[in-house]
Design a protein around this motif. Structure first.
Motif, mmCIF file in Angstrom:
data_model
loop_
_atom_site.group_PDB
_atom_site.id
_atom_site.type_symbol
_atom_site.label_atom_id
_atom_site.label_comp_id
_atom_site.label_asym_id
_atom_site.label_seq_id
_atom_site.Cartn_x
_atom_site.Cartn_y
_atom_site.Cartn_z
ATOM 1 N N PRO A 1 33.249 21.708 25.085
ATOM 2 C CA PRO A 1 33.645 21.747 26.491
ATOM 3 C C PRO A 1 34.707 22.575 26.764
ATOM 4 O O PRO A 1 35.634 22.842 26.028
ATOM 5 N N LEU A 2 34.763 23.282 27.982
ATOM 6 C CA LEU A 2 35.793 24.167 28.384
ATOM 7 C C LEU A 2 36.868 23.304 29.335
ATOM 8 O O LEU A 2 36.247 22.420 30.115
ATOM 9 N N PRO A 3 37.963 23.652 29.684
ATOM 10 C CA PRO A 3 39.005 22.810 30.504
ATOM 11 C C PRO A 3 38.431 22.977 31.918
ATOM 12 O O PRO A 3 37.905 24.178 32.362
ATOM 13 N N PRO A 4 38.886 22.023 32.583
ATOM 14 C CA PRO A 4 38.547 22.340 34.084
ATOM 15 C C PRO A 4 39.361 23.239 34.658
ATOM 16 O O PRO A 4 40.565 23.415 33.920
ATOM 17 N N ALA A 5 39.352 23.761 35.743
ATOM 18 C CA ALA A 5 39.951 25.037 35.942
ATOM 19 C C ALA A 5 41.387 24.627 36.433
ATOM 20 O O ALA A 5 42.093 25.413 36.210
ATOM 21 N N GLU A 6 41.624 23.146 36.797
ATOM 22 C CA GLU A 6 43.212 22.758 37.156
ATOM 23 C C GLU A 6 43.976 22.644 35.823
ATOM 24 O O GLU A 6 45.201 22.401 35.973
ATOM 25 N N ASN A 7 43.316 22.759 34.672
ATOM 26 C CA ASN A 7 44.072 22.603 33.350
ATOM 27 C C ASN A 7 44.309 23.865 32.790
ATOM 28 O O ASN A 7 44.695 24.036 31.651
ATOM 29 N N ARG A 8 44.445 24.845 33.577
ATOM 30 C CA ARG A 8 44.875 26.074 33.062
ATOM 31 C C ARG A 8 46.320 26.290 33.354
ATOM 32 O O ARG A 8 46.799 26.688 34.527
ATOM 33 N N LEU A 9 47.255 26.164 32.336
ATOM 34 C CA LEU A 9 48.640 25.933 32.554
ATOM 35 C C LEU A 9 49.191 27.592 32.851
ATOM 36 O O LEU A 9 48.912 28.236 31.892
ATOM 37 N N PRO A 10 50.152 27.754 33.753
ATOM 38 C CA PRO A 10 50.776 29.007 33.644
ATOM 39 C C PRO A 10 51.705 29.297 33.010
ATOM 40 O O PRO A 10 52.491 30.325 32.897
ATOM 41 N N ILE A 11 52.105 28.369 32.235
ATOM 42 C CA ILE A 11 53.215 28.613 31.011
ATOM 43 C C ILE A 11 52.798 28.814 29.725
ATOM 44 O O ILE A 11 51.367 28.864 29.350
ATOM 45 N N ALA A 12 53.677 29.438 28.967
ATOM 46 C CA ALA A 12 53.384 29.521 27.419
ATOM 47 C C ALA A 12 53.580 28.251 26.651
ATOM 48 O O ALA A 12 54.718 27.885 26.374
ATOM 49 N N VAL A 13 52.552 27.481 26.072
ATOM 50 C CA VAL A 13 52.770 26.383 25.350
ATOM 51 C C VAL A 13 52.590 26.928 23.818
ATOM 52 O O VAL A 13 51.805 26.844 23.136
ATOM 53 N N GLU A 14 53.884 27.114 23.430
ATOM 54 C CA GLU A 14 54.130 27.607 21.961
ATOM 55 C C GLU A 14 54.479 26.515 21.076
ATOM 56 O O GLU A 14 55.430 26.330 20.301
ATOM 57 N N ALA A 15 53.360 25.779 20.726
ATOM 58 C CA ALA A 15 53.373 24.437 20.088
ATOM 59 C C ALA A 15 51.865 24.153 19.537
ATOM 60 O O ALA A 15 50.764 24.620 20.580
ATOM 61 N N GLY A 16 51.623 23.692 18.625
ATOM 62 C CA GLY A 16 50.415 23.020 18.203
ATOM 63 C C GLY A 16 49.477 24.424 17.413
ATOM 64 O O GLY A 16 50.186 25.151 16.881
ATOM 65 N N GLU A 17 48.328 24.014 17.093
ATOM 66 C CA GLU A 17 47.491 25.007 16.198
ATOM 67 C C GLU A 17 47.242 26.238 17.089
ATOM 68 O O GLU A 17 47.116 26.395 18.409
ATOM 69 N N GLN A 18 47.334 27.304 16.261
ATOM 70 C CA GLN A 18 47.202 28.754 16.733
ATOM 71 C C GLN A 18 45.550 28.994 16.338
ATOM 72 O O GLN A 18 44.765 28.316 16.133
ATOM 73 N N THR A 19 45.325 30.256 16.831
ATOM 74 C CA THR A 19 43.948 31.021 16.534
ATOM 75 C C THR A 19 43.722 30.886 14.828
ATOM 76 O O THR A 19 44.572 31.379 14.090
ATOM 77 N N PRO A 20 42.409 30.305 14.689
ATOM 78 C CA PRO A 20 42.126 30.171 13.210
ATOM 79 C C PRO A 20 42.157 31.589 12.464
ATOM 80 O O PRO A 20 42.006 32.782 13.175
ATOM 81 N N HIS A 21 42.388 31.794 10.949
ATOM 82 C CA HIS A 21 42.090 32.966 10.208
ATOM 83 C C HIS A 21 40.676 33.543 10.649
ATOM 84 O O HIS A 21 40.681 34.986 10.652
ATOM 85 N N GLU A 22 39.885 32.643 10.739
ATOM 86 C CA GLU A 22 38.572 33.058 10.776
ATOM 87 C C GLU A 22 38.167 33.962 12.121
ATOM 88 O O GLU A 22 37.345 34.897 11.969
ATOM 89 N N ARG A 23 38.773 33.700 13.001
ATOM 90 C CA ARG A 23 38.586 34.397 14.282
ATOM 91 C C ARG A 23 39.403 35.523 14.387
ATOM 92 O O ARG A 23 39.155 36.674 15.056
ATOM 93 N N ARG A 24 40.518 35.510 13.702
ATOM 94 C CA ARG A 24 41.497 36.833 13.616
ATOM 95 C C ARG A 24 40.666 37.997 12.872
ATOM 96 O O ARG A 24 41.061 38.941 13.112
ATOM 97 N N THR A 25 40.059 37.517 11.613
ATOM 98 C CA THR A 25 39.609 38.608 10.798
ATOM 99 C C THR A 25 38.182 38.837 10.909
ATOM 100 O O THR A 25 37.863 40.088 10.660
ATOM 101 N N THR A 26 37.222 37.751 11.264
ATOM 102 C CA THR A 26 35.937 38.105 11.322
ATOM 103 C C THR A 26 35.520 37.334 12.801
ATOM 104 O O THR A 26 34.927 36.028 12.532
ATOM 105 N N PRO A 27 35.749 37.801 13.803
ATOM 106 C CA PRO A 27 35.038 37.264 15.050
ATOM 107 C C PRO A 27 33.643 36.852 14.934
ATOM 108 O O PRO A 27 33.482 36.094 15.814
ATOM 109 N N GLU A 28 32.789 37.379 14.235
ATOM 110 C CA GLU A 28 31.489 36.762 14.275
ATOM 111 C C GLU A 28 31.114 35.776 13.217
ATOM 112 O O GLU A 28 30.030 35.780 13.140
ATOM 113 N N VAL A 29 31.934 35.151 12.736
ATOM 114 C CA VAL A 29 31.685 34.221 11.674
ATOM 115 C C VAL A 29 30.841 33.204 12.403
ATOM 116 O O VAL A 29 31.131 32.869 13.664
#
Length: 279
Positions: free
Chosen positions: A248-276
């Motif tokens: 599921p995608l977040p509901p529209a009201e859950n799009r925070l306007p700040i940068a949450v620089e915490a938690g997991e980042q983009t996986p290596h697989e999506r950075r190097t081979t977007p079509e995995v």
């Protein structure tokens, strides 16, 4: 002779590392989501699914598979041959059966029945390098106030699969502040009584974190409605790794306007081979 003093690890950091290690182990399990090799939508017309025994279809009585001579599945340790009626499956539920090559998941997503084979030797799993994450920081543990809705609100959200829709029950809203900025997030019912699941995006989404969504599990509020949001434990959903997910995608009201620089980042697989995993 010189000696090296042992490295002292902050208990907060040690606790986070243990949690993330367990989360990674579950993600990369032999029958985990990284082992999914395909996503197949069932119809009333029987179909063969690559690398899976039987001809599969669905209808008013649920999912049915017809196994030819020499074909077999195993469920609850019991071999199954001939016609096997899986039956009707609840929305967002799954049933796992075994075949000679691994595990076969039968589930229901967005009102449609699906089959997803899971193979331990799938390259996405065997080549998995772990998921990068921001260094844990107590600054991203935020106290909030839970405001329950009078009644759970059925909320329709999009999905990682185009055209698919999910309906979740929104239990209430979490209100909190970061650097004096008032913010709020809608929470869906969590896996345990009273707990909440929060799907969100923020200003890091599509930059350092996965663009579509991240998730935070929130323990049940205390008797005064206080909750704790630990953004250090913001995790990727399966769709961050494979297009065989229906997240599921977040509901529209859950799009925070700040940068949450915490938690997991983009996986290596999506950075190097977007079509995995795309098919």
């Amino acid at each position: 002779m010189s000696t090296t003093a042992p490295t002292v690890v902050d208990p907060f950091v040690a606790d986070w590392r243990g949690w993330h290690r367990r989360h990674e182990q579950a993600r990369a399990a032999p029958d985990g989501f990284l082992a999914v090799t395909g996503l197949y939508w069932l119809t009333e017309r029987p179909q063969r699914i690559p690398d899976v025994p039987g001809r599969w279809h669905t209808g008013p009585d649920g999912v049915v598979v017809d196994l030819a001579d020499g074909e077999e599945l195993t469920t609850d340790g019991r071999p199954v041959t001939g016609r096997y009626v899986v039956g009707r499956i609840a929305e967002r539920a799954s049933v796992l059966v075994n075949d000679s090559a691994g595990v076969v998941e039968i589930g229901r997503r967005g009102g449609r029945d699906i089959v997803r084979p899971r193979r331990a030797d799938h390259p996405l799993r065997t080549g998995y390098r772990g998921t990068p994450a921001y260094p844990p920081s107590p600054a991203w543990v935020v106290e909030g106030r839970y405001v329950p809705f009078d009644e759970p609100r059925p909320t329709t959200v999009g999905a990682a699969v185009d055209g698919l829709r999910h309906v979740y029950h929104a239990a209430g809203r979490i209100e909190f502040e970061i650097d004096g900025l008032p913010l709020s997030l809608t929470g869906f019912d969590g896996p345990s009584p009273g707990s909440l699941t929060v799907l969100f995006t923020d200003a890091t989404s599509g930059v350092t974190t996965y663009a579509a969504n991240r998730s935070v599990a929130v323990p049940a509020p205390d008797e005064r409605g206080r909750v704790r949001l630990d953004f250090n434990r913001a995790t990727n959903l399966p769709c961050a790794y494979t297009d065989f997910a229906t997240c599921p995608l977040p509901p529209a009201e859950n799009r925070l306007p700040i940068a949450v620089e915490a938690g997991e980042q983009t996986p290596h697989e999506r950075r190097t081979t977007p079509e995995v995993g795309r098919r």
